[in-house]
Design an enzyme around this catalytic site. Structure first.
Site, short mmCIF file in Angstrom:
data_model
loop_
_atom_site.label_atom_id
_atom_site.label_comp_id
_atom_site.label_asym_id
_atom_site.label_seq_id
_atom_site.Cartn_x
_atom_site.Cartn_y
_atom_site.Cartn_z
N ARG A 83 77.69 -41.26 58.85
CA ARG A 83 77.63 -42.29 57.82
C ARG A 83 76.40 -42.08 56.96
O ARG A 83 75.30 -41.89 57.45
CB ARG A 83 77.55 -43.68 58.49
CG ARG A 83 77.27 -44.84 57.55
CD ARG A 83 78.50 -45.25 56.77
NE ARG A 83 78.23 -46.43 55.96
CZ ARG A 83 78.53 -47.68 56.33
NH1 ARG A 83 79.09 -47.91 57.49
NH2 ARG A 83 78.28 -48.68 55.54
N ARG A 93 83.53 -44.55 53.17
CA ARG A 93 82.64 -44.30 54.29
C ARG A 93 83.36 -43.62 55.45
O ARG A 93 84.56 -43.80 55.64
CB ARG A 93 81.97 -45.59 54.77
CG ARG A 93 82.85 -46.70 55.27
CD ARG A 93 83.35 -47.70 54.22
NE ARG A 93 82.44 -48.11 53.17
CZ ARG A 93 81.54 -49.09 53.29
NH1 ARG A 93 81.42 -49.73 54.42
NH2 ARG A 93 80.79 -49.41 52.29
N ASP A 96 82.63 -47.45 59.60
CA ASP A 96 82.02 -48.76 59.44
C ASP A 96 82.32 -49.54 60.72
O ASP A 96 83.49 -49.62 61.13
CB ASP A 96 82.70 -49.45 58.24
CG ASP A 96 81.86 -50.53 57.62
OD1 ASP A 96 80.72 -50.72 58.04
OD2 ASP A 96 82.38 -51.19 56.71
N ASP A 98 81.65 -53.28 62.25
CA ASP A 98 81.15 -54.62 61.93
C ASP A 98 81.32 -55.55 63.13
O ASP A 98 82.40 -55.59 63.73
CB ASP A 98 81.94 -55.22 60.76
CG ASP A 98 81.66 -54.53 59.44
OD1 ASP A 98 80.55 -54.02 59.26
OD2 ASP A 98 82.58 -54.51 58.59
#
Ligand code: ROI
Length: 176
Positions: A83, A93, A96, A98
């Site tokens: 990343r 990207r 990711d 989260d």
């Protein structure tokens, strides 16, 4: 143990492989147990449209890590998988990760907003989460199933079925 839900997303460099690697990394996190992983979904990019479609999924993890310690670990996995933080907002990207939910806690620190601020608008989060936890209540927002009624699927497709079968032992655990 706290039940945490983590959103996974990628749209560069073999995104399905990126998610598979990330799942392996999540399964190896300290003081944690990977409980379930949703199907992998293909989704249209939210934000700039001149980028590839995304692959998204949600994982359920039981952990004793503090929220920001977990965030550190997730950011380390993102960096290990190439990343690169770019200036462009909402650009493509390789990975990711989260924190969507951390138990039933509401957190607002400089690094972390939980529930995730975009959760209730993002079909690529709502539907994978619904697959894992159809009865889930989102702190401050209400029943996930009710929220889903307001969010169109926007072309969301299932790419690969979930890994829940090998991990179901924890699925029967209460959500709260
Ligand atoms: N769009 C989709 N479909 N999936 C994502 O995971 C995703 N992640 C992002 C932005 C750029 C907002 N768009 C996305 O960060």
């Amino acid at each position: 143990m706290i039940r945490v839900y983590i959103g996974l997303g990628a749209n560069l460099a073999e995104p399905i492989l990126q998610l598979q690697h990330a799942v392996t990394a999540l399964a190896q996190l300290a003081d944690s147990r990977l409980v379930a992983v949703s199907s992998f979904y293909g989704s249209k990019p939210m934000g700039p449209q001149d980028q590839p479609d995304y692959v998204n999924a949600v994982a359920a993890l039981d952990t004793t890590l503090a929220a920001e310690t977990l965030l550190d670990a997730l950011q380390r996995i993102e960096l290990e998988q190439g990343r690169q933080r770019k200036d462009e907002r909402w650009g493509p990207r390789t990975l990711d990760l989260d924190i969507l939910l951390y138990g039933d806690e509401i957190l607002a620190t400089s690094r972390l907003t939980v529930p995730h601020y975009g959760l209730h608008q993002r079909e690529f989060v709502i539907y994978p989460l619904l697959e894992l936890a159809p009865l889930l209540l989102i702190p401050g927002l209400g029943a996930l199933a009710e929220i889903a009624l307001q969010v169109p699927r926007n072309g969301l497709t299932i790419l690969t079925s979930g890994l829940t079968s090998g991990l179901t032992s924890g699925l029967a655990a209460p959500q709260h």
